[in-house]
Design an enzyme around this catalytic site. Structure first.
Site, mmCIF file in Angstrom:
data_model
loop_
_atom_site.group_PDB
_atom_site.id
_atom_site.type_symbol
_atom_site.label_atom_id
_atom_site.label_comp_id
_atom_site.label_asym_id
_atom_site.label_seq_id
_atom_site.Cartn_x
_atom_site.Cartn_y
_atom_site.Cartn_z
ATOM 1 N N GLU A 85 -3.590 7.708 -3.833
ATOM 2 C CA GLU A 85 -3.574 6.395 -3.185
ATOM 3 C C GLU A 85 -3.379 5.289 -4.210
ATOM 4 O O GLU A 85 -4.029 5.273 -5.249
ATOM 5 C CB GLU A 85 -4.882 6.174 -2.427
ATOM 6 C CG GLU A 85 -4.910 4.875 -1.632
ATOM 7 C CD GLU A 85 -6.197 4.711 -0.840
ATOM 8 O OE1 GLU A 85 -6.114 4.518 0.386
ATOM 9 O OE2 GLU A 85 -7.282 4.799 -1.444
ATOM 10 N N TYR A 132 0.867 -1.193 0.000
ATOM 11 C CA TYR A 132 0.000 0.000 0.000
ATOM 12 C C TYR A 132 0.893 1.229 0.000
ATOM 13 O O TYR A 132 1.912 1.278 0.689
ATOM 14 C CB TYR A 132 -0.890 0.011 1.242
ATOM 15 C CG TYR A 132 -1.695 1.282 1.399
ATOM 16 C CD1 TYR A 132 -2.950 1.403 0.824
ATOM 17 C CD2 TYR A 132 -1.181 2.362 2.117
ATOM 18 C CE1 TYR A 132 -3.681 2.587 0.953
ATOM 19 C CE2 TYR A 132 -1.905 3.540 2.259
ATOM 20 C CZ TYR A 132 -3.157 3.646 1.672
ATOM 21 O OH TYR A 132 -3.869 4.807 1.791
#
Length: 394
Positions: free
Chosen positions: A197, A109
């Site tokens: 993101e 991530y």
């Protein structure tokens, strides 16, 4: 402002950030051509909506061959995708990203955001890619890694190396990760991004870094500098009232309550909503008409509020510092003359030209039958609108 995944990946590619080969389609007729472009083998069919959680909601399908891809696309096109980030109506699927498959060895991530506390760009990373980062932060916060980008020094390679070591990357992966993060920081600053993101950022079976998903949010206040970004806006993914409000330079956010609010100033709007709740009511919206409000904008604000069928009453709370209360009053009268107002309206005016504004409303009420409930203080206004809304509901 949000954009779709395929648009984000196009921007990533412009910054030499590695993304899978993909083709966006707007109809089933384009699927066969897209499949051929990708080599005619397996592919991922990904619904393009402004919401996370698509995989769990059925918005991402791994397909082996054109037949499976066609079945998946047929089930998605024209439907609404409901995820944990949407309401019960979901988001309409008007486009699909057909993407080549990636052989994944590991999922990570990575995100960049503006940290208001430190007033810095903060890089967040985790070894727990591919899952909801909110759950990771709540259950295992130690797995969230952070680094700060110094605004004077700018991006420094050691920031990427620190994260890469903690993410378990090694060898050429560290150099690739450093290059990716450097490009992301450059993109973040140049395009006035507020949130970026990547979930997941993957290590492929060949040991390379690849961006598998992409989300970019832009600072609305800086969009005037980026007409190319504005062109990417998809109004079908936005609340119709919020889109309409932005055209009139109104700051409107739809909420779930039944008391409409029209206020000037974000701080006063927040205080007004808090007071409504403290008096037992629920605000139906946040609406800041701003300091340069005109009668036309106020009228439009009134109409936007009334377009919500849940609204049972409206509280107008104006402090005339920059904006003049008589202009607000003219806007209210104009809106009432154009729209059939069947809910109680409580008005509290204070400040510049407040007496003139009140006089206009009183005159309209006496001559034109405008039903206005006057209030001399914010607490009194909140008490009156909550009571009026409850009475209108029963």
């Amino acid at each position: 402002m949000n954009i779709h995944e395929y648009q984000s990946k196009k921007i990533f590619a412009d910054y030499n950030i590695p993304v899978p080969q993909g083709v966006v389609i707007q109809s089933l007729d384009e699927l066969e051509s897209a499949s051929k472009t990708l080599g005619g083998e397996g592919c991922a069919v990904k619904a393009q909506v402004h919401a996370g959680g698509r995989g769990k909601a059925g918005g991402v399908k791994i397909c082996q061959g054109l037949g499976e891809a066609n079945d998946a696309a047929q089930k998605m096109f024209g439907q609404s995708l409901v995820t944990h980030q949407t309401d019960e109506n979901g988001m309409p699927i008007n486009a699909l990203l057909i993407e080549s498959l990636t052989d994944i060895a590991n999922e990570l991530y990575l995100s960049l955001l503006v940290d208001r506390a430190t007033r810095r760009i903060t890089v967040m990373a985790s070894t727990e890619g591919g899952v909801n980062i909110e759950e990771v932060a709540a259950d295992t916060p130690e797995k969230i890694l952070t680094e700060i980008i110094d605004p004077i020094a700018g991006f420094q390679p050691y920031v990427a190396r620190n994260l890469a070591f903690d993410l378990g990357l090694e060898g050429t992966q560290i150099r690739q990760f450093t290059a990716v993060l450097a490009s992301l920081v450059k993109l973040f600053i140049e395009k006035d991004v507020s949130l970026l993101e990547i979930n997941p950022l993957v290590v492929t079976a060949d040991g390379d870094i690849m961006v598998l998903d992409a989300k970019i949010n832009f600072d609305d206040n800086a969009l005037y500098r980026h007409p190319d970004i504005v062109e990417m806006r998809d109004l079908t993914q936005e609340d119709e009232r919020e889109s309409r409000a932005s055209e009139f330079q109104l700051n409107y956010i739809h909420l779930d309550g039944d008391i409409g609010c029209m206020v000037n100033g974000a701080g006063l709007a927040m205080a007004t909503m808090d007071l409504i709740k403290s008096h037992g009511g629920e605000p139906a919206n946040f609406l800041d008409v701003g300091g340069g409000a005109t009668a036309e904008r106020v009228a439009e604000a009134f109409k936007i509020i009334l377009s919500d069928s849940n609204v049972k009453g409206i509280l107008v709370n104006i402090f005339g510092g920059i904006v003049r209360c008589d202009l607000i009053a003219e806007g209210i009268i104009q809106a009432v003359n154009e729209v059939d107002v069947s809910v109680p309206v409580v008005v509290r005016l204070e400040g510049t030209k407040a007496d003139e504004g009140k006089a206009l409303l009183d005159e309209s009420a006496s001559k034109g039958g405008l039903a206005i409930i006057a209030a001399n203080s914010l607490a009194e206004a909140a008490d009156k609108i909550v009571a009026a809304a409850k009475e209108a509901t029963t």
